[in-house]
Design an enzyme around this catalytic site. Structure first.
Site, PDB file in Angstrom:
ATOM      1  CG  HIS A 297      45.084  17.422  42.644  1.00 52.66           C
ATOM      2  ND1 HIS A 297      44.682  16.908  43.859  1.00 52.66           N
ATOM      3  CD2 HIS A 297      44.724  16.500  41.705  1.00 52.66           C
ATOM      4  CE1 HIS A 297      44.098  15.729  43.656  1.00 52.66           C
ATOM      5  NE2 HIS A 297      44.105  15.458  42.364  1.00 52.66           N
TER       6      HIS A 297
ATOM      7  CG  HIS B  24      42.503  11.776  42.837  1.00 52.55           C
ATOM      8  ND1 HIS B  24      42.001  11.653  41.563  1.00 52.55           N
ATOM      9  CD2 HIS B  24      43.437  10.804  42.987  1.00 52.55           C
ATOM     10  CE1 HIS B  24      42.598  10.636  40.953  1.00 52.55           C
ATOM     11  NE2 HIS B  24      43.481  10.099  41.792  1.00 52.55           N
TER      12      HIS B  24
ATOM     13  CG  ASP C  11      38.775  10.791  39.388  1.00 55.05           C
ATOM     14  OD1 ASP C  11      37.789  11.160  40.061  1.00 55.05           O
ATOM     15  OD2 ASP C  11      39.853  11.427  39.351  1.00 55.05           O
TER      16      ASP C  11
ATOM     17  CG  ASP D  90      38.425  14.005  41.269  1.00 58.08           C
ATOM     18  OD1 ASP D  90      38.385  14.273  40.065  1.00 58.08           O
ATOM     19  OD2 ASP D  90      39.342  13.332  41.789  1.00 58.08           O
TER      20      ASP D  90
HETATM   21 ZN   LIG Z   1      40.706  12.840  40.439  1.00 56.25          ZN
END
Ligand SMILES: [Zn+2]
Length: 336
Positions: free
Chosen positions: A122, A160, A245, A158
């Site tokens: 991120h 996200h 995740d 991931d």
């Molecule tokens: Zn993540």
């Protein structure tokens, strides 16, 4: 498998994010130990902090100074969920260094895994967010290019979207960024029509997936988008932003993967590297917040690189995959 880690990973404390806890580090290492007990060949390697030049190739030097200063002053915060502690700069620069070392191992013919925290994908050129301070996969990709490679791919599984990685390379045709992620979900980016800009058009491939997606859907992503685009692109190295995740038991993600799925992803990618004549992949730990699931998933990934890949074929029945194929078809013959 060369595994790069440093105890500094456990000294980074983000008091704004309970789930991104120091305990994640020993939990991930326990997965490596499990794979080793199961017969996987593992070499444990120490790492050095990423070189200033490697960090500055993808991050704004003023942002790096800012991070260093906050850390040296004892701590502070970058966003509502991203705190910096006194040991955070050390941990982040070592985590990026681990990813660079993983690249070195891969280029020398050895699969590698950088196991460190905080995660990185991120973090953008001049910002940290979502628990991330420096972007290890991006730093490692930049490092690979600086070693003379023409083009590299970053595959991000991931749960996200890796908004930081995408933004850093959005206008760059030498770094192909591929991501499947839960959507709608944090951080809100990663639509199928985000395909890159300028020279980089076509070199960002997003496959947003609804919550609850399981291995059948991910199989369609690999067979329908990741596989064909990677084969056509022909990367000289594949980096994997390996977050865990999307596991069914994760505390943040809402997906339905079992631990074994990550082993099959790893087997697919390793096999694909061989097909396109690339060296073995370099894995970089991202998220994964259920400690038990993290241990199991890291173990499955390491075992997976030595296993036969599953026989996943594109059948056309998974809507989000078809939407991404349509968005990317103008740039990739294999999707037409
Ligand atoms: Zn993540």
């Amino acid at each position: 498998m060369h595994v790069y880690s440093d105890p500094a990973s456990e000294r980074h404390v983000n008091h704004l994010a309970g789930v991104e806890a120091p305990e994640r580090f020993p939990a991930a290492l326990a997965g490596v130990e499990g794979a080793e007990r199961g017969g996987a060949s593992v070499r444990w390697c120490r790492c050095e902090p990423a070189e200033e030049e490697a960090l500055a190739a993808v991050h704004d030097p003023a942002y790096l100074d800012h991070l260093r200063e906050i850390s040296a002053a004892g701590g502070g915060y970058l966003s509502l969920d991203t705190a910096v502690g006194e040991n955070s700069w050390e941990a982040a620069s070592l985590a990026s260094g681990a990813a660079c070392s993983a690249v070195e191992s891969a280029l020398a013919g050895e699969t590698a895994f950088a196991i460190a925290r905080p995660p990185g994908h991120h973090a953008g050129r001049d910002y940290g967010m979502g628990f991330c301070l420096t972007n290890h996969a991006a730093v490692a990709a930049g490092h690979a290019l600086s070693k003379g490679l023409g083009q590299v791919a970053i595959l991000d599984w991931d749960v996200h979207h890796g908004n930081g990685t995408q933004h850093i390379f959005y206008r760059n045709k030498r770094v192909l960024y591929l991501s499947s992620h839960q959507s709608p979900f944090y951080p809100g980016t990663g639509r199928a029509d985000e395909v890159g800009e300028g020279e980089g058009r076509g070199f960002t491939a997003n496959v947003p997936l609804p919550a609850g997606s399981g291995e059948d859907v991910y199989a369609a992503v690999f067979a329908g988008v990741f596989g064909p685009v990677l084969r056509e692109f022909g990367p000289e190295l594949i980096l994997v932003s390996a977050g865990f995740d999307a596991h069914a038991e994760d505390l943040l993600g809402g997906m339905a993967l079992g631990s074994g799925a990550f082993g099959r992803f790893a087997a697919m990618i390793t096999h694909l590297c061989g097909e396109v004549g690339a060296p073995p992949p370099a894995f970089v730990l991202e998220g994964g917040y259920n400690l038990g699931a993290l241990t199991e998933s890291v173990e499955a990934t390491i075992r997976g690189v030595e296993e036969e890949p599953p026989n996943w074929e594109h059948t056309g029945g998974v809507k989000p995959v078809e939407r991404s194929r349509e968005a990317l078809a103008p740039f990739w013959r294999s999707l037409r």
